[in-house]
Every structure is written in structure tokens, then in C-alpha cells.
Design a protein around this motif. Structure first.
Motif, PDB file in Angstrom:
ATOM      1  N   TRP A   1      35.584  33.031  31.392  1.00 39.73           N
ATOM      2  CA  TRP A   1      35.029  32.880  30.335  1.00 39.73           C
ATOM      3  C   TRP A   1      35.119  34.050  29.247  1.00 39.73           C
ATOM      4  N   ARG A   2      35.041  35.191  29.941  1.00 38.72           N
ATOM      5  CA  ARG A   2      34.909  36.589  29.039  1.00 38.72           C
ATOM      6  C   ARG A   2      36.669  36.701  28.407  1.00 38.72           C
ATOM      7  N   ASN A   3      37.451  36.127  28.985  1.00 37.20           N
ATOM      8  CA  ASN A   3      38.949  36.157  28.790  1.00 37.20           C
ATOM      9  C   ASN A   3      39.422  35.119  28.348  1.00 37.20           C
ATOM     10  N   SER A   4      38.420  34.216  27.961  1.00 41.45           N
ATOM     11  CA  SER A   4      38.904  33.132  27.296  1.00 41.45           C
ATOM     12  C   SER A   4      40.005  31.856  28.053  1.00 41.45           C
ATOM     13  N   HIS A   5      39.902  31.971  29.292  1.00 37.27           N
ATOM     14  CA  HIS A   5      40.814  31.420  30.022  1.00 37.27           C
ATOM     15  C   HIS A   5      40.205  29.813  30.251  1.00 37.27           C
ATOM     16  N   GLN A   6      41.187  28.987  30.388  1.00 33.06           N
ATOM     17  CA  GLN A   6      40.798  27.646  30.474  1.00 33.06           C
ATOM     18  C   GLN A   6      40.414  26.965  31.717  1.00 33.06           C
ATOM     19  N   SER A   7      40.830  27.854  32.938  1.00 31.87           N
ATOM     20  CA  SER A   7      40.572  27.599  34.287  1.00 31.87           C
ATOM     21  C   SER A   7      40.576  28.756  35.134  1.00 31.87           C
ATOM     22  N   PHE A   8      40.094  28.809  36.337  1.00 36.01           N
ATOM     23  CA  PHE A   8      39.974  29.833  37.153  1.00 36.01           C
ATOM     24  C   PHE A   8      40.312  29.290  38.819  1.00 36.01           C
ATOM     25  N   THR A   9      40.803  30.177  39.571  1.00 35.57           N
ATOM     26  CA  THR A   9      41.056  29.769  40.964  1.00 35.57           C
ATOM     27  C   THR A   9      40.228  30.589  41.904  1.00 35.57           C
ATOM     28  N   LEU A  10      39.959  30.029  42.889  1.00 30.04           N
ATOM     29  CA  LEU A  10      39.405  30.848  44.120  1.00 30.04           C
ATOM     30  C   LEU A  10      39.389  29.943  45.391  1.00 30.04           C
TER      31      LEU A  10
ATOM     32  N   GLY B   1      55.464  33.496  37.765  1.00 29.46           N
ATOM     33  CA  GLY B   1      55.611  35.224  37.338  1.00 29.46           C
ATOM     34  C   GLY B   1      55.030  35.530  36.193  1.00 29.46           C
ATOM     35  N   TYR B   2      54.206  34.768  35.467  1.00 29.14           N
ATOM     36  CA  TYR B   2      53.550  35.266  34.274  1.00 29.14           C
ATOM     37  C   TYR B   2      52.009  36.159  34.546  1.00 29.14           C
ATOM     38  N   THR B   3      52.059  37.227  33.844  1.00 23.73           N
ATOM     39  CA  THR B   3      50.896  37.864  34.146  1.00 23.73           C
ATOM     40  C   THR B   3      49.460  37.099  33.419  1.00 23.73           C
ATOM     41  N   GLN B   4      48.232  37.561  33.757  1.00 17.63           N
ATOM     42  CA  GLN B   4      47.389  36.840  32.954  1.00 17.63           C
ATOM     43  C   GLN B   4      47.224  36.917  31.481  1.00 17.63           C
ATOM     44  N   GLU B   5      47.779  38.201  31.261  1.00 16.66           N
ATOM     45  CA  GLU B   5      47.524  38.401  29.683  1.00 16.66           C
ATOM     46  C   GLU B   5      48.839  37.574  29.081  1.00 16.66           C
ATOM     47  N   GLU B   6      50.096  37.359  29.556  1.00 16.16           N
ATOM     48  CA  GLU B   6      50.814  36.117  29.084  1.00 16.16           C
ATOM     49  C   GLU B   6      50.576  35.110  28.928  1.00 16.16           C
ATOM     50  N   LEU B   7      49.539  34.467  29.884  1.00 17.78           N
ATOM     51  CA  LEU B   7      49.098  33.216  29.904  1.00 17.78           C
ATOM     52  C   LEU B   7      48.087  33.215  28.779  1.00 17.78           C
ATOM     53  N   LYS B   8      47.449  34.405  28.586  1.00 18.96           N
ATOM     54  CA  LYS B   8      46.339  34.198  27.709  1.00 18.96           C
ATOM     55  C   LYS B   8      46.724  34.149  26.081  1.00 18.96           C
ATOM     56  N   THR B   9      47.947  35.132  25.981  1.00 15.82           N
ATOM     57  CA  THR B   9      48.353  35.161  24.521  1.00 15.82           C
ATOM     58  C   THR B   9      49.333  34.039  24.127  1.00 15.82           C
ATOM     59  N   SER B  10      50.192  33.528  25.073  1.00 16.63           N
ATOM     60  CA  SER B  10      51.303  32.732  24.778  1.00 16.63           C
ATOM     61  C   SER B  10      50.676  31.238  24.475  1.00 16.63           C
ATOM     62  N   ALA B  11      51.126  30.681  23.281  1.00 17.53           N
ATOM     63  CA  ALA B  11      50.413  29.416  23.040  1.00 17.53           C
ATOM     64  C   ALA B  11      51.011  28.245  23.732  1.00 17.53           C
TER      65      ALA B  11
END
Length: 354
Positions: A74-83, A175-185
Motif C-alpha cells: 500500500w505504501r509503495n502503491s503496488h497493485q498486489s503482493f505475494t506471500l 527480472g524486473y525490480t520492484q522499482e521498475e514495476l512501480k515506475t514503468s507504466a
């Protein structure tokens, strides 16, 4: 995949599949919806309105892990999370390890839809996979068996806007980082398809469109993540939205890693041809040489020899005949094993995994 319609289409997987699990949780941990594999089985005396909570379905100690991942996403504006969560098996009370991807489906990021699957020790190489989304009733089994922990993730493509969405799990595999997934449209998983496999994939996808979804999209192909390590995947897709003129608008799907199965297939092919060559070598080369030795011995027997020489020649003759019998038995076994292996046609794809 922010639209509820697309996420709802993914939740359809759990409803019609014995493999997938599904649960929707609010921010307090109360279960809003779930499939039959989640939570305790109510008895005749139970209040039908009795709420079910996270601790009724998973180990209570897992709640902190769930909340940590939810708040972080939520804080990182991700659309989903895994665990990974330890699911309680009802009514036995045992524990089974499961892996989940949770999608935010409320504006306050409190309510999450989770799609999960068990993590089992046995890896079934014989994958029997049904249609990805039943276009008719939705009652058909989608995925009968899947390799342990090999569901790579989900994808969605908007053909009108030409935009891609890939789930977090799939993005990490590529191979994408969390930052790349967040910033790339828009990150396109199609860009990672091996070029030699691309045309066949497009052909199958076009067939899916031309039949208005009656023929599901399902294709094996190779992908090259950013790590450059080639993997084999089994891709499924289903058009969930069509225009008034019958053109596809949105397609959703999933990818399954089948690299281990393809390695086994390649090994079987190599073993198949090895046995074939071995049987040929034994039949035509080795037995021919044994026949030559026996022929020479017969010529020598026609000439006068000492008793000792005759005795030695007879020993060589007997051993040669035993060798010939052993070769005939070995050839028979090689041919039988070769027939027991799967049939591989000469034009079958011989792509390697590297």
C-alpha cells in the motif's frame, strides 16, 4: 489491472479449479468470500451468519506477515503482493503450505482478493491442463494439475490502448525490480519471447480471436528473462471483453513454468535416438564381426592342427557363439526400451533450453 472486472475474471480460476484457492479479506481479517477449500466446514448447529476470520483459515501467527506485506504494498502503491501462508485443513486440523497473490480491490487498500495454490512436494510432470476460462458455463475444470510452485503469474493486455499489465510475481520472474514495476507504466512480457517461437504464438492467439474465443489460447514457448536464462513456459489466455463489432478488447492470462518437463522430454529424445543407434551398431557391426571370426575358425578347422590348437579353436568358437547370443539379447532389450519411450517424429521441435 485496476479494473474490478479483470480481477474478478482471475478470481474465476479458483471457483472452477480444484488446484487454485480463493479468499477475500477485509482490513480486520474477516473473510468476505471464499471457495470451499478455505475455512471451517459449518455444522448443522452453527449459526449461518457466524463470521469467519483469517485465524479460522490460516495460522494466526501468519496474520502479522500478511499485514506487513499488505501495508508495504500500500505504501509503495503496488497493485498486489505475494506471500506464503500456512493454511489450516478442515476438519482434520492439519497444516498445508500455500502461496498467494493478493490484489487490492477497495479504494482504502484494506480489502484484498487472494488467489493461491498449495506447495506440494511431488512434482507432477504429466500436466493435464484444461481450457483457461470456460467460455460457456464456467463449470469446467481449468487447471487439473500444475507443477509445484511454478505458476509464474498473471497478465492482461488491452488491445485498444495497446497497454500491458503483468502481476508482481510474473514481473519478478522476468527480472524486473520492484522499482521498475512501480515506475514503468507498461512492461510487456511479449518482449521476452524467443524470436523463433513468436510467430507460432501469434498464430494461436489470432486463431483464438478469429473463433471469438471458442478456441482458447494455449501455447508452449520459450522466454528469456533479463537474466538471459531461457525458460520454457505454458501460456494461457482468454479474451474477456469484446467490442460491439466482435473485435477483442482485453485479454487476460497466466504463464506456467514447464522447464523441468521440457528438460525431461529432451532427455527422453536423446535416450530414444541413443538406443536406436545402439541397436543398429550391435546388429550390423558387432554381430558381423562375430560372424567373421566364426568363419575364419571354420576355415582353420579344415587344415590339419595339433590337438592343443584344436582345443583352443573350439574354446574361441564357443565363446564367439556365446557373445553372439548376448548381442542378440541386448539388441532385443534395446528395441523394447526404444518402443516403450514416447514417439518423437523427425520434425518435432528440437529446441534446447539454452
Amino acid at each position: 489491472m485496476n479494473d474490478w472486472k479483470e480481477i474478478q475474471a482471475l478470481s474465476h480460476l479458483a471457483v472452477v479449479s480444484e488446484y487454485f484457492l480463493q479468499v477475500t479479506l477485509d482490513k480486520t481479517g474477516r473473510v468476505i468470500t471464499s471457495d470451499s477449500g478455505i475455512g471451517p466446514v459449518p455444522t448443522f448447529f452453527d449459526n449461518k451468519e457466524k463470521p469467519i476470520f483469517f485465524a479460522d483459515c490460516f495460522l494466526a501467527s501468519n496474520w502479522a506477515k500478511y499485514e506487513t506485506q499488505r501495508l508495504k504494498a500500500w505504501r509503495n502503491s503496488h497493485q498486489s503482493f505475494t506471500l506464503e501462508l500456512q493454511k489450516i485443513v478442515h476438519p482434520e486440523g492439519g497444516i498445508v503450505n500455500t502461496k498467494w497473490e493478493f490484489f487490492f480491490i477497495s479504494e482504502d487498500f484494506g480489502t484484498c482478493l487472494g488467489i493461491g495454490h498449495p506447495l506440494v512436494e511431488n512434482k507432477p510432470y504429466d500436466i493435464g491442463l484444461g481450457d483457461f476460462f470456460d467460455s460457456a458455463s464456467g463449470d469446467k475444470e481449468l487447471l487439473d494439475h500444475i507443477l509445484e510452485d511454478k505458476l509464474l503469474g498473471f497478465w492482461e493486455f488491452d488491445l485498444e490502448k495497446k497497454t500491458d499489465f503483468i502481476s508482481q510475481g510474473l514481473g519478478h520472474m522476468l527480472g524486473y525490480t520492484q522499482e521498475e514495476l512501480k515506475t514503468s507504466a507498461s512492461i510487456s512480457w511479449q518482449d521476452h519471447i524467443i524470436s523463433e517461437d513468436y510467430n507460432a504464438l501469434i498464430h494461436d492467439l489470432t486463431t483464438h480471436f478469429q473463433t471469438t474465443g471458442n478456441i482458447p489460447f494455449k501455447r508452449e514457448f520459450r522466454m528469456r528473462p533479463k537474466t538471459n536464462q531461457v525458460i520454457w513456459v505454458l501460456g494461457f489466455g482468454k479474451t474477456i471483453e469484446w467490442s460491439d463489432s466482435g473485435l477483442p478488447r482485453k485479454v487476460v492470462g497466466c504463464l506456467v513454468d514447464i522447464s523441468e518437463r521440457k528438460k525431461q522430454e529432451i532427455w527422453l529424445k536423446e535416450h530414444h535416438y541413443f538406443l536406436k543407434e545402439l541397436a543398429h551398431e550391435q546388429s550390423h557391426s558387432l554381430r558381423a564381426r562375430v560372424a567373421n571370426i566364426l568363419g575364419i575358425l571354420e576355415i582353420m578347422e579344415a587344415e590339419p592342427q595339433s590337438d592343443e590348437t584344436n582345443r583352443l579353436m573350439q574354446l574361441i568358437k564357443n565363446e564367439s557363439k556365446l557373445l553372439d547370443q548376448a548381442l542378440k539379447k541386448s539388441i532385443k532389450q534395446s528395441v523394447k526400451k526404444n518402443k516403450d519411450l514416447p514417439d518423437f517424429s523427425p520434425d518435432e521441435d528440437q529446441h534446447s533450453l539454452s
